[in-house]
Design an enzyme around this catalytic site. Structure first.
Site, short mmCIF file in Angstrom:
data_model
loop_
_atom_site.label_atom_id
_atom_site.label_comp_id
_atom_site.label_asym_id
_atom_site.label_seq_id
_atom_site.Cartn_x
_atom_site.Cartn_y
_atom_site.Cartn_z
CB ALA A 23 9.25 -22.91 11.76
N PRO A 32 8.67 -15.41 11.98
CG PRO A 32 9.87 -14.48 13.75
CD PRO A 32 8.55 -14.39 13.04
CG ASP A 33 13.28 -19.80 10.40
OD1 ASP A 33 13.88 -18.92 11.05
OD2 ASP A 33 13.76 -20.32 9.39
CG PHE A 34 11.66 -21.57 16.42
CD1 PHE A 34 11.61 -21.06 17.71
CD2 PHE A 34 10.47 -21.80 15.77
CE1 PHE A 34 10.41 -20.79 18.33
CE2 PHE A 34 9.25 -21.54 16.38
CZ PHE A 34 9.21 -21.04 17.65
NE ARG A 35 16.25 -26.27 16.13
CZ ARG A 35 15.09 -26.33 16.75
NH1 ARG A 35 14.00 -25.92 16.15
NH2 ARG A 35 15.01 -26.80 17.99
CG ASN A 103 4.45 -24.34 12.58
OD1 ASN A 103 5.64 -24.56 12.83
ND2 ASN A 103 4.00 -24.13 11.36
CB ILE A 104 3.01 -23.11 19.13
CG1 ILE A 104 4.08 -22.03 18.92
CG2 ILE A 104 3.65 -24.42 19.57
CD1 ILE A 104 4.91 -21.72 20.15
CG ASP A 105 1.61 -20.64 13.61
OD1 ASP A 105 0.65 -21.31 13.18
OD2 ASP A 105 2.76 -20.71 13.12
CG HIS A 120 6.25 -28.99 19.26
ND1 HIS A 120 7.06 -28.68 18.19
CD2 HIS A 120 6.65 -30.22 19.68
CE1 HIS A 120 7.90 -29.67 17.97
NE2 HIS A 120 7.67 -30.62 18.86
CB CYS A 131 -5.80 -23.43 40.58
SG CYS A 131 -6.08 -22.09 39.38
CB CYS A 141 -3.98 -17.64 38.29
SG CYS A 141 -5.12 -18.92 38.83
CB CYS A 143 -4.31 -20.09 42.82
SG CYS A 143 -3.28 -20.54 41.41
CB THR A 181 9.76 -29.43 9.14
OG1 THR A 181 10.48 -30.02 10.23
CG2 THR A 181 9.37 -30.51 8.15
CB SER A 182 15.23 -28.28 9.95
OG SER A 182 14.84 -28.43 11.31
#
Length: 234
Positions: A23, A32-35, A103-105, A120, A131, A141, A143, A181-182
């Site tokens: 992050a 912003p980071d998480f922790r 990261n997921i960004d 992640h 579906c 969706c 369904c 990263t921590s």
């Protein structure tokens, strides 16, 4: 020799660099980071702890709260920073072989990096749990199934194919750069155990549980350190 100079020399001589980031590589872009002290996990949302909201069981029980959390806390309109751009240049030079990110960004891809292993998952991909329909943005969706981003939630396991790709690269690396990263999140942090190369460069503003494996430690923010370490003309 100063740590920056040592890192510069290591990268100059490297044949197979792998970058492992978290992050802290995105905070300079405004995410912003998480922790951290002001991280995403420090405040509740609608009475719930964010880590609770990001658990698969919570999503299944309270999808509307999860959707609201995504929209308010995980919707980012930001640009890559200088650190991301330096990595792109290293890849173009043929030195950087892979980016492994927690990261997921999607900022690495937005900057132009090609070989990115997103451990992640990504907020740029959505799918229906009912579906299987997929899209690059949120949708309703037909369904009636729960639509979610293609990210790893608490209570879920990492994609074995991504783990395999990450291990493949780390085993072959002669230089490993770890930044932002921590190194407290398992099993992502355990991937460092596969590194048997020459230099492990850690770029973090704070210590990590894995600092003993580092040959070079730089206590600076990601983008600032990368700009100092890597001249664009190598």
């Amino acid at each position: 020799m100063k740590e920056i100079d040592k890192a510069r020399e290591a990268i100059k001589n490297a044949q197979y660099i792998v970058f492992f980031g978290g992050a802290g590589t995105s905070t300079e872009s405004g995410i912003p980071d998480f922790r951290g002290d002001k991280g995403l996990y420090k405040k509740t949302f609608m009475g719930y702890n964010p880590e609770e909201i990001l658990h698969i069981d919570f999503v299944l029980k309270h999808p509307k709260i999860f959707y609201s959390f995504l929209q308010e806390k995980l919707s980012f309109d930001v640009e890559p920073n200088d650190g991301h751009r330096v990595l792109v240049e290293l890849e173009k030079l043929g030195k950087l072989k892979a980016i492994i990110t927690q990261n997921i960004d999607g900022l690495h891809q937005k900057a132009g990096s090609k070989e990115v292993v997103e451990l992640h998952g990504s907020l740029r991909e959505y799918y229906c749990m009912g579906c299987g329909r997929e899209d690059d943005k949120f949708f309703i969706c037909d369904c009636g199934g729960i639509v979610r981003p293609n990210i790893i939630l608490y209570g879920e396991v990492l994609d074995p194919d991504k783990i395999s790709r990450a291990v493949h690269h780390i085993k072959r690396a002669d230089v490993l750069i770890v930044a932002g990263t921590s190194l407290t999140v398992y099993p992502a942090n355990s991937l460092l155990d596969y590194f048997n190369g020459d230099e492990a460069i850690f770029i973090n503003t704070s210590p990590t549980p894995f600092d003993s494996m580092a040959t070079i430690i730089i206590r600076k923010p990601f983008s600032i350190a990368m700009k100092e370490i890597v001249p664009f003309k190598m």
